[in-house]
Write an enzyme that holds these catalytic residues in place. Structure first.
Site, PDB file in Angstrom:
ATOM      1  N   HIS A 308     156.010  59.849  67.424  1.00 13.49           N
ATOM      2  CA  HIS A 308     156.103  58.529  68.036  1.00 13.49           C
ATOM      3  C   HIS A 308     157.356  58.495  68.880  1.00 13.49           C
ATOM      4  O   HIS A 308     158.377  59.078  68.497  1.00 13.49           O
ATOM      5  CB  HIS A 308     156.169  57.431  66.954  1.00 13.49           C
ATOM      6  N   ASP A 365     148.102  55.536  63.656  1.00  8.87           N
ATOM      7  CA  ASP A 365     146.742  55.967  63.965  1.00  8.87           C
ATOM      8  C   ASP A 365     146.240  57.085  63.070  1.00  8.87           C
ATOM      9  O   ASP A 365     145.065  57.422  63.105  1.00  8.87           O
ATOM     10  CB  ASP A 365     146.660  56.419  65.432  1.00  8.87           C
TER      11      ASP A 365
HETATM   12  N1  CMC Z   1     152.010  67.496  67.981  1.00  7.94           N
HETATM   13  C1  CMC Z   1     152.787  68.560  68.299  1.00  7.94           C
HETATM   14  N2  CMC Z   1     153.983  68.472  68.911  1.00  7.94           N
HETATM   15  C2  CMC Z   1     154.406  67.234  69.214  1.00  7.94           C
HETATM   16  C3  CMC Z   1     153.672  66.075  68.907  1.00  7.94           C
HETATM   17  C4  CMC Z   1     152.430  66.250  68.266  1.00  7.94           C
HETATM   18  N3  CMC Z   1     151.685  65.199  67.948  1.00  7.94           N
HETATM   19  N4  CMC Z   1     154.346  64.981  69.331  1.00  7.94           N
HETATM   20  C5  CMC Z   1     155.469  65.429  69.885  1.00  7.94           C
HETATM   21  N5  CMC Z   1     155.522  66.799  69.818  1.00  7.94           N
HETATM   22  C6  CMC Z   1     156.622  67.663  70.254  1.00  7.94           C
HETATM   23  C7  CMC Z   1     156.629  67.855  71.764  1.00  7.94           C
HETATM   24  O1  CMC Z   1     155.868  68.972  72.149  1.00  7.94           O
HETATM   25  C8  CMC Z   1     158.098  68.033  72.028  1.00  7.94           C
HETATM   26  O2  CMC Z   1     158.461  69.349  71.656  1.00  7.94           O
HETATM   27  P1  CMC Z   1     159.635  70.133  72.464  1.00  7.94           P
HETATM   28  O3  CMC Z   1     160.869  69.317  72.233  1.00  7.94           O
HETATM   29  O4  CMC Z   1     159.671  71.475  71.860  1.00  7.94           O
HETATM   30  O5  CMC Z   1     159.198  70.131  73.901  1.00  7.94           O
HETATM   31  C9  CMC Z   1     158.777  67.092  71.021  1.00  7.94           C
HETATM   32  O6  CMC Z   1     157.847  66.988  69.927  1.00  7.94           O
HETATM   33  C10 CMC Z   1     159.058  65.697  71.567  1.00  7.94           C
HETATM   34  O7  CMC Z   1     157.854  65.212  72.150  1.00  7.94           O
HETATM   35  P2  CMC Z   1     157.781  64.151  73.320  1.00  7.94           P
HETATM   36  O8  CMC Z   1     156.498  64.363  74.054  1.00  7.94           O
HETATM   37  O9  CMC Z   1     159.056  64.187  74.104  1.00  7.94           O
HETATM   38  O10 CMC Z   1     157.737  62.831  72.498  1.00  7.94           O
HETATM   39  P3  CMC Z   1     157.335  61.443  73.087  1.00  7.94           P
HETATM   40  O11 CMC Z   1     158.221  60.464  72.462  1.00  7.94           O
HETATM   41  O12 CMC Z   1     157.283  61.480  74.569  1.00  7.94           O
HETATM   42  O13 CMC Z   1     155.825  61.289  72.602  1.00  7.94           O
HETATM   43  C11 CMC Z   1     153.875  60.628  71.530  1.00  7.94           C
HETATM   44  C12 CMC Z   1     155.385  60.393  71.660  1.00  7.94           C
HETATM   45  C13 CMC Z   1     153.313  59.598  70.549  1.00  7.94           C
HETATM   46  C14 CMC Z   1     153.183  60.449  72.877  1.00  7.94           C
HETATM   47  C15 CMC Z   1     153.632  62.062  70.994  1.00  7.94           C
HETATM   48  O14 CMC Z   1     154.279  62.244  69.756  1.00  7.94           O
HETATM   49  C16 CMC Z   1     152.154  62.402  70.890  1.00  7.94           C
HETATM   50  O15 CMC Z   1     151.547  62.815  71.886  1.00  7.94           O
HETATM   51  N6  CMC Z   1     151.537  62.230  69.658  1.00  7.94           N
HETATM   52  C17 CMC Z   1     150.126  62.412  69.508  1.00  7.94           C
HETATM   53  C18 CMC Z   1     149.376  61.193  70.030  1.00  7.94           C
HETATM   54  C19 CMC Z   1     149.502  59.990  69.106  1.00  7.94           C
HETATM   55  O16 CMC Z   1     149.371  60.101  67.895  1.00  7.94           O
HETATM   56  N7  CMC Z   1     149.740  58.822  69.702  1.00  7.94           N
HETATM   57  C20 CMC Z   1     149.798  57.544  68.973  1.00  7.94           C
HETATM   58  C21 CMC Z   1     151.153  56.920  69.019  1.00  7.94           C
HETATM   59  S1  CMC Z   1     151.305  55.574  67.833  1.00  7.94           S
HETATM   60  C22 CMC Z   1     150.247  54.352  68.392  1.00  7.94           C
HETATM   61  C23 CMC Z   1     150.658  53.727  69.669  1.00  7.94           C
HETATM   62  O17 CMC Z   1     151.841  53.502  69.910  1.00  7.94           O
HETATM   63  O18 CMC Z   1     149.780  53.393  70.464  1.00  7.94           O
END
Ligand code: CMC
Length: 427
Positions: A308, A365
């Site tokens: 998240h 989720d």
């Molecule tokens: N699986 C694997 N790696 C992950 C994941 C994941 N679900 N989420 C983040 N990472 C890794 C990412 O690859 C990155 O690694 P590195 O630092 O080595 O490059 C690191 O963790 C930080 O990720 P980020 O993309 O900078 O994190 P973010 O804050 O931009 O993304 C997120 C948040 C929710 C989009 C992401 O965690 C994700 O895509 N999760 C899966 C989708 C999901 O479950 N979304 C629902 C969110 S909660 C409901 C809502 O708010 O609507």
């Protein structure tokens, strides 16, 4: 709200070059950089808004490090346990819990507005019957602006409250119709003898030609899901609603923009994506392969329902949902193998260095799909349920923005395109 000053570190320490630090009631302070461009000719660069407070808000507070979520100061788990969605919608909109007569009046106005104009129903026929419910909702909610545009003046506070109530009232009917249309079943009307969640269930799953008895345990579980998803401060869809609203756009059109933003798998679409992922995993013995894929930087696959932007700890909503999923499965006497896969996946991921280092925990989720599936919701309706709930938050933010508008939102950019060049002269 106090005011401190920090040196901008952009030029020598001097009053003129200091920027005020704003203090909220909780959470990190914010450097007020509004005058930075004028004073220093510099822009702040923060794509994805990781360090940017886009507005002041008094609605919802999240402390992602501690796993805390408060609506108007009340902890989410207390509201999920003791309140109900309509009361929570009132709290989000007006800032305080209603007394009995305020709640009764609010409920009555929701009941007064929960019917859809019969012409709205005719929009559905323009969609393919296999259209995704979120596609239908974007269209139908946007189309509502054509129904209430002229009779509504967004400068009038009473009209604004009416628009918010209309949205909250009509959303279950709109979501239910996007499902009943896809299966060709005539839509039941709302029944004002039922509470909000029970009504949503009877419109979704009841047929107009026979009795439909709402299971109170399922209605309570759905009501809890609605409470948990009702607001989450400046997430992508809420910020979309606020940005659309900053131009003075019609509220129904603004909420349609929010629904579009919510649909993506990184946001509200994740509940659907989690379930598809669990079905694909199929058996616990495939979990290590999925974990390896999630860690592989050359693979775009992510563990859906994990991570998240704000929570770097357990999402407080995921604990409540997991508990609710267990209760509903026990009540229905169902044993969903996907729940076992989800729990084992969570256990393995939480012990894995990759997830520990990045503070990736299950989010709201991760278990909500299992719960909705147990209740009989088709997978493509999961995000539509989220949209029904989040309408209370979107509407509250829309109202707040109208009170404290700072003018139209107009982000700047760091231009990285071609420098000036001239159109070649034709020979
Ligand atoms: N699986 C694997 N790696 C992950 C994941 C994941 N679900 N989420 C983040 N990472 C890794 C990412 O690859 C990155 O690694 P590195 O630092 O080595 O490059 C690191 O963790 C930080 O990720 P980020 O993309 O900078 O994190 P973010 O804050 O931009 O993304 C997120 C948040 C929710 C989009 C992401 O965690 C994700 O895509 N999760 C899966 C989708 C999901 O479950 N979304 C629902 C969110 S909660 C409901 C809502 O708010 O609507």
């Amino acid at each position: 709200m106090g005011k401190k000053y920090v040196n901008a570190a952009l030029s020598e320490s001097h009053d003129k070059n200091s920027m005020p630090v704003l203090e909220g009631t909780m959470g990190p302070h914010a450097v007020d950089i509004q005058a930075m461009y004028e004073q220093h000719g510099l822009l702040a660069f923060d794509p994805g808004f990781r360090s940017t407070a886009s507005c002041k808000s008094a609605i919802t507070f999240v402390d992602g490090g501690a796993g805390v979520l408060l609506y108007r100061g009340y902890p989410i788990d207390e509201l999920a346990q003791h309140s109900n969605f309509v009361e929570v919608a009132y709290l989000l909109m007006f800032g305080e819990l209603p007394d009995d007569s305020e709640l009764a009046r609010f409920r009555a106005s929701i009941e007064q507005h929960n019917l859809l104009h019969e012409q709205v129903l005719s929009f559905y026929h323009g969609f393919r019957r296999d259209a995704h419910p979120m596609a239908v909702m974007v269209g139908v909610v946007g189309a509502l602006s054509a129904f209430y545009h002229d009779i509504m003046d967004i400068r009038d506070p009473r009209d604004r409250i009416n628009a918010a109530i209309r949205l909250i009232a009509k959303m279950p009917s709109i979501a239910a119709a996007s499902y009943t249309y896809s299966i060709g079943r005539p839509q039941r009307y709302p029944n004002n003898n039922l509470d909000y969640a029970s009504n949503f269930l009877q419109m979704l799953f009841g047929a107009p030609n026979k009795e439909y008895e709402v299971d109170p345990i399922l209605a309570r579980a759905l009501d809890r899901i609605l409470i948990l998803h009702a607001d989450h401060e400046q997430n992508a869809s809420t910020s979309t609603v606020r940005m659309a609203a900053s131009s003075g756009a019609n509220p129904f059109a603004c909420i349609a923009a929010g629904i579009a933003s919510l649909w993506g798998p990184a946001h509200g679409g994740a509940n659907e994506a989690v379930l598809k992922m669990l079905v694909d995993i199929g058996t616990p013995k495939n979990i290590p392969k999925v974990i390896a894929r999630a860690k592989d930087k050359s693979d775009s696959f992510r563990l859906m329902g994990f991570g998240h932007r704000i929570y770097k700890n357990f999402d407080p909503r995921s604990k409540v949902i997991q508990q609710s999923a267990r209760e509903v499965l026990a009540h229905l006497g169902k044993d969903d193998p996907l729940l076992d896969i989800a729990m084992q996946l969570e256990e393995i991921a939480l012990k894995d260095e990759y997830f520990i280092e990045r503070k990736l925990y299950p989010n709201v989720d991760f278990y909500s799909g299992i719960l909705l599936r147990a209740m009989g919701f088709p997978v493509n309706m999961f995000t539509a349920v989220f949209a029904v709930a989040r309408t209370a938050g979107w509407a509250s933010h829309w109202l707040e923005l109208q009170e404290e508008s700072h003018g139209i939102d107009r982000p700047r950019q760091l231009y990285i395109g071609k420098t000036l060049r001239h159109y070649p002269k034709k020979k």
